[in-house]
Design a protein around this motif. Sequence first.
Motif, PDB file in Angstrom:
ATOM      1  N   PHE A 249       0.842  -1.189   0.000  1.00  0.00           N
ATOM      2  CA  PHE A 249       0.000   0.000   0.000  1.00  0.00           C
ATOM      3  C   PHE A 249       0.881   1.245   0.000  1.00  0.00           C
ATOM      4  CE2 PHE A 249      -1.823  -3.540   2.212  1.00  0.00           C
ATOM      5  CZ  PHE A 249      -3.130  -3.624   1.767  1.00  0.00           C
TER       6      PHE A 249
ATOM      7  N   VAL B 186      -4.975   5.813  -1.369  1.00  0.00           N
ATOM      8  CA  VAL B 186      -4.020   4.732  -1.151  1.00  0.00           C
ATOM      9  C   VAL B 186      -4.020   3.859  -2.402  1.00  0.00           C
ATOM     10  CG1 VAL B 186      -3.661   2.554   0.094  1.00  0.00           C
ATOM     11  CG2 VAL B 186      -4.104   4.655   1.356  1.00  0.00           C
TER      12      VAL B 186
ATOM     13  N   ILE C 225      -3.194   0.198  -3.834  1.00  0.00           N
ATOM     14  CA  ILE C 225      -2.962  -1.185  -3.428  1.00  0.00           C
ATOM     15  C   ILE C 225      -2.238  -1.894  -4.563  1.00  0.00           C
ATOM     16  CG2 ILE C 225      -4.035  -3.329  -2.635  1.00  0.00           C
ATOM     17  CD1 ILE C 225      -6.507  -1.709  -1.855  1.00  0.00           C
TER      18      ILE C 225
ATOM     19  N   GLY D  74      -9.924  -3.531   0.698  1.00  0.00           N
ATOM     20  CA  GLY D  74      -9.806  -2.107   0.384  1.00  0.00           C
ATOM     21  C   GLY D  74     -10.971  -1.255   0.844  1.00  0.00           C
TER      22      GLY D  74
END
Length: 345
Positions: free
Chosen positions: A103, A112, A114, A162
């Motif tokens: 992340f 963010v 991923i 997420g």
Amino acid sequence: MRKRFTLLTICGSLAVAIVFSAVASSRPAPPGASGYHVIKTIPVGGEGGWDYVYVDSDARRVYVSRGTHTMVLDADTYAVVGDIPDTQGVHGVAVASDLGRGFTSNGRANTVTIFDLKTLKVLGTVPTDANPDAILYEPVTKRVFTFNGRGRNATAINAADGTVVGTIPLGGKPEFAAADGKGTIYVNNEDTSELHHLDAQSLKELHRWPLAPCKSPSGLAMDLANRRLFSVCDEKVMSVVNADTGKVVATPAICDGPDAAGFDPATGYAFASCGDGNLTVIHEDSPDKYTVVENVPTKKSARTMGLDLKTHNIFLPAADFDPPAPGERRGKMKQGSFVIVVVGK
């Protein structure tokens, strides 16, 4: 976090000091110098500034934030082995090895990213509050936390899918954080010079402790076995805090302009990296007694770092800068001057 030495004037702090407990409760002071010195300077080059470095000691990867993307180096050969694109305003990296996911905190995008740990392929993005800066994976709840500079709060994200779980108000600008492996998190507050103790499951604040004489704390590391936290602060001081009581138990002197902290459980050394071009090495003689061993010369502007718990090497990004023009706080970064300074024995 305070402004960094970046071409793009990116601010922030990350993450870089997750440590594993396997250390005796007390150690004798080591004789003489630590033996640390610059063993390699890696000419990385490239455009963009930087913030923090994260070392995945098990996977042998070094993640380096570069403003608009995240570079990945091999921790042993120092070769560039990959890149994570479009991480706008990236500050730091967190790794969930048990889930195979990484992340990044993207300060300008308020997101963010991923990514897959093996392929580095981007899997998706998650919205956060304003200017996610430090980022941390908490293994008990399997949540990722971003600490949002302008949002003055923390965003909790389910690392597996997420989804955003919730937000924790902090009432100030959060800096770096550390997890204790037992379901709680500690985070520095730069504005109030305090340390927050947070419950990762309930998303509640458990305690808020003053760090005096520390002012404007930035980097944070933890000795998990002895339950001690290391906050590096302005005015050349580190506050060592009892993680259970919040008491400041020691205030060893450090270098000037710190921005990152580290702790190596195998050696008992705590570290502070500073923009003045020094790395302070401090030995934990006992949980409440600390000896400043030395200040190791690195490179001016090398104020962030990543600690490799396998080799005990330390990675510090740095660059050269032009003299500041009238009215400028600092000059522009010289093209192609970005390097990674490796300190080891």
